[in-house]
Scaffold this active site. Structure first.
Site, PDB file in Angstrom:
ATOM      1  N   TYR A   7     -21.661   3.217   6.867  1.00 64.02           N
ATOM      2  CA  TYR A   7     -21.617   4.348   7.794  1.00 64.02           C
ATOM      3  C   TYR A   7     -20.847   4.003   9.061  1.00 64.02           C
ATOM      4  O   TYR A   7     -20.840   2.857   9.523  1.00 64.02           O
ATOM      5  CB  TYR A   7     -23.033   4.792   8.181  1.00 64.02           C
ATOM      6  CG  TYR A   7     -23.552   5.945   7.341  1.00 64.02           C
ATOM      7  CD1 TYR A   7     -23.072   7.235   7.541  1.00 64.02           C
ATOM      8  CD2 TYR A   7     -24.508   5.749   6.361  1.00 64.02           C
ATOM      9  CE1 TYR A   7     -23.538   8.302   6.778  1.00 64.02           C
ATOM     10  CE2 TYR A   7     -24.988   6.804   5.584  1.00 64.02           C
ATOM     11  CZ  TYR A   7     -24.489   8.082   5.803  1.00 64.02           C
ATOM     12  OH  TYR A   7     -24.953   9.145   5.038  1.00 64.02           O
ATOM     13  N   ASP A  29     -30.496  -0.011  12.633  1.00 62.49           N
ATOM     14  CA  ASP A  29     -29.127  -0.474  12.894  1.00 62.49           C
ATOM     15  C   ASP A  29     -28.949  -1.051  14.294  1.00 62.49           C
ATOM     16  O   ASP A  29     -28.034  -1.840  14.528  1.00 62.49           O
ATOM     17  CB  ASP A  29     -28.137   0.671  12.678  1.00 62.49           C
ATOM     18  CG  ASP A  29     -27.950   0.991  11.201  1.00 62.49           C
ATOM     19  OD1 ASP A  29     -28.275   0.138  10.369  1.00 62.49           O
ATOM     20  OD2 ASP A  29     -27.488   2.100  10.886  1.00 62.49           O
TER      21      ASP A  29
END
Length: 660
Positions: A400, A316
């Site tokens: 998320y 990420d």
């Protein structure tokens, strides 16, 4: 004219006063102006950030000195997929270096938001994709697509696995615009898309599952719960204002000084963190602890080995640049109390400045008892309250949401807490069950996965001459010197080289790592230091021969220690997207440099291993992970003895004695 000699016509309007001042909107615009002659209609800014000067230059800086400003820019040509790594001097208004990134060898530039948006037209033009949806009774208009980083595998047909910029795409049904798509995975099918060519390379239609139908909206049936009416208000007030002060980017609080920064890749960064010498002869003296701290990478590897999901692992930070997805925080929701916000200035994909308001939250909060004792002999009856300074930000990466909270405490402790929340990634759950997933709703699965972070801690404990010792508890066999078998000891092992300093945590022995100054001692003659306390959670669980192991090697050890090098910034390498592996820390430590009494960087892996629960659906309660840095011999005694007592509240209000 050479690109390295390209002149600029745009000057920065407000000169920075310190080499680490955060980039301004004017500086972002100035960078684009310098690059202007080299840009084409298909050039996009994949990253723009301050290239910090080497540590020695920053430490030598004095107010009034000239400030050198260099910006690093990653430029992507969306027509060809070619990437450029450019360095621009704003001080000299020129390009100082410009090189082509070899995507097949080094990895590709981070994924653009624009590339996500380009996926749907490409898929709609492909008969294989629309046929796969039709076979499931779905129209493209009722489906949202989720493009994801492809990793580096040899299963992509008709192309060199590393040559083209590739995304893999899942589909989720969205029966109406208000529906949560994650509740309705269209499982068993995945598309591979060549972004530069604008075409679908392959559609793997492996298996057809029933699309789960139960709503995932948290406030709709069957999930909606009656709103609780018996929660009484909690008011956090500081009638005299906060105890911290802010001057530019520098925060001062209870002896702590720290400079905040923000980067599109790393998010919040801390710089030149120091604390007052509370137990020394002059408490006004500031003592260095950490030169720079950040979350330099994170990877989310999934455990489902099925043909459509084996490749799921997302970096990420390096692939998506989680700093650019920073949330704008809201008072009363994300932060409580007397709040000071900092905005974040980023560059959009056309190189224009973009300001995210309230990106960083600063506040202080009560944290229970700091120290307490009631003595039977001298009548001492004292309690002191702990409080902490909190510097935080939140970022949303797809399903998320991650919050990162740096805490500074009154007793010299530093803590990083990472919070994971949001919506778990979903799949279909067939009647026969799945080995590597949890059923979290009827017919709905959440695969097992991990969230593994790498903190880059450029330590500077009382100066640059540092060393690391591994300290752990050891049993002492019964015998001579331990006749009753009750003894246990502490073992300290100096980690003298980069090969030796690749370590795993051990909860059974309470293993910690002390960063010691090799030239300074406390009043007792002990080296001054800070200890890194890990949380003893699992490391990367993928097989040692796996591709994700090669690309996320940093996550195979809890601790790496390297000699400082200003170019060694990222534990999985500079270009993580489709990188074949071996970059970052494995390359950094290849020379096995000496670490004893040197300028050191600690890289600490920490995280969560997530076996999802039904309680994680439809929105996951916060799960926490992190680490702690605690002074060990850094002070001569308890540095929090000067914290004043709190007047006792009236007994009727539930008060007690807080000071004699």
């Amino acid at each position: 004219m050479s690109l390295l000699e390209t002149p600029a016509t745009h000057a920065v309007s407000a000169a920075p006063s310190h080499p680490l001042d955060r980039l301004t909107a004017a500086e972002v615009s100035a960078t684009r102006a310098v690059l202007g002659p080299t840009l084409t209609p298909t050039t996009r800014f994949a990253y723009l950030g301050l290239l910090e000067p080497p540590k020695a230059a920053v430490l030598a800086f004095r107010p009034g000195d000239a400030v050198e400003r260099t910006v690093r820019v990653l430029l992507l040509d969306t027509a060809t997929g070619e990437g450029r790594d450019v360095r621009v001097s704003l001080s000299e208004n020129r390009i100082v270096s410009d090189r082509t990134v070899e995507g097949a060898v080094e990895g590709h530039l981070p994924i653009l938001e624009e590339e996500f948006a380009a996926i749907d037209p490409i898929l709609l033009a492909d008969e294989r994709w629309t046929a796969a949806l039709a076979a499931r009774g779905l129209e493209p208009a009722d489906v949202v697509t989720v493009p994801l980083s492809a990793g580096h595998y040899d299963d992509i047909p008709a192309t060199d696995p590393g040559a083209a910029r590739v995304l893999r795409v899942f589909a989720f049904a969205q029966p109406d615009p208000s529906a949560l798509p994650w509740a309705h995975p269209v499982d068993g099918v995945v598309a591979y898309v060549d972004l530069s060519a604008g075409k679908v390379l392959h559609v793997l239609d492996h298996q057809r599952f029933t699309v789960p139908q139960q709503s995932g909206n948290w406030d709709a049936a069957p999930h909606a719960q009656a709103e609780r009416t018996d929660l009484k208000p909690i008011s956090i007030t500081q009638p005299e204002g906060p105890s911290f002060s802010v001057e530019g980017d520098v925060i001062s609080w209870q002896g702590w000084k720290v400079r905040v920064g923000f980067d599109a890749r790393e998010g919040l960064t801390l710089h030149q963190l120091s604390v007052a010498d509370f137990t020394g002869p002059d408490p006004s003296v500031q003592r260095d602890v950490v030169y720079r701290a950040s979350i330099a990478e994170m990877v989310v590897p999934y455990a489902d080995p099925s043909p459509v999901r084996f490749w799921q692992n997302y970096f990420d930070t390096g692939e998506y640049l989680f700093g650019r997805f920073v949330n704008s925080l809201a008072l009363g929701c994300d932060c409580l109390g007397e709040i000071r916000y900092f905005d974040a200035v980023l560059a959009d994909e056309h190189g224009r400045p973009r300001t995210v308001q309230n990106a960083i939250c600063l506040h202080e909060e009560d944290y229970g008892v700091l120290w307490k004792h009631s003595d039977m002999f001298n009548g001492m009856d004292e309690t002191r309250r702990q409080r902490r300074l909190v510097i935080s930000f939140f970022t949303t990466i797809g399903n998320y949401d991650y919050g990162f909270y740096w805490h500074l405490y009154l007793d010299g402790t530093i803590e990083l807490e990472a919070k994971a929340t949001g919506v778990v990634f979903t799949a279909a759950y067939p009647e026969e069950g799945l080995e590597f997933s949890t059923e979290i709703a009827p017919g709905l699965a959440a695969p097992f996965h991990q969230h593994l972070f790498s903190a880059r801690l450029d330590v500077m404990v009382d100066g640059l001459a540092n060393a690391v010792e591994e300290v752990e508890a050891v049993r002492v066999p019964r015998g001579e010197g331990n006749p009753y078998g009750n003894a246990f000891a502490r073992r300290a092992t100096r980690l003298t080289s980069e090969a030796m300093a690749q370590r795993e945590a051990d909860g059974a022995s309470g293993r910690v790592w002390h960063v010691l100054n090799t030239e300074r001692t406390n009043a007792l003659g002990q080296p001054t230091g800070y200890a890194l306390h890990p949380q003893h959670q699992p490391l990367l669980l993928a097989d040692d021969t796996s591709t994700v192991h090669d690309r996320a090697t940093f996550a195979t050890k809890h601790l790496w220690v390297t000699r400082y090098d200003s170019e060694e910034r990222y534990p999985a390498g500079d270009f993580v997207n489709q990188n074949p592996g071996g970059a970052g820390l494995p390359r950094f430590v290849a020379g096995d440099r000496d670490l004893d009494g040197q300028d050191l960087v600690l890289w600490h892996t920490f995280g969560l291993t997530h076996f999802p629960r039904p309680e994680d659906w439809p929105v996951m309660p916060v799960d926490r992970t992190g680490f702690t840095l605690r002074p060990v011999g850094f002070f001569d005694r308890n540095p929090a003895l000067g914290v004043p007592g709190t007047p006792a509240a009236p007994a009727a209000a539930g008060g007690g004695c807080c000071s004699a």
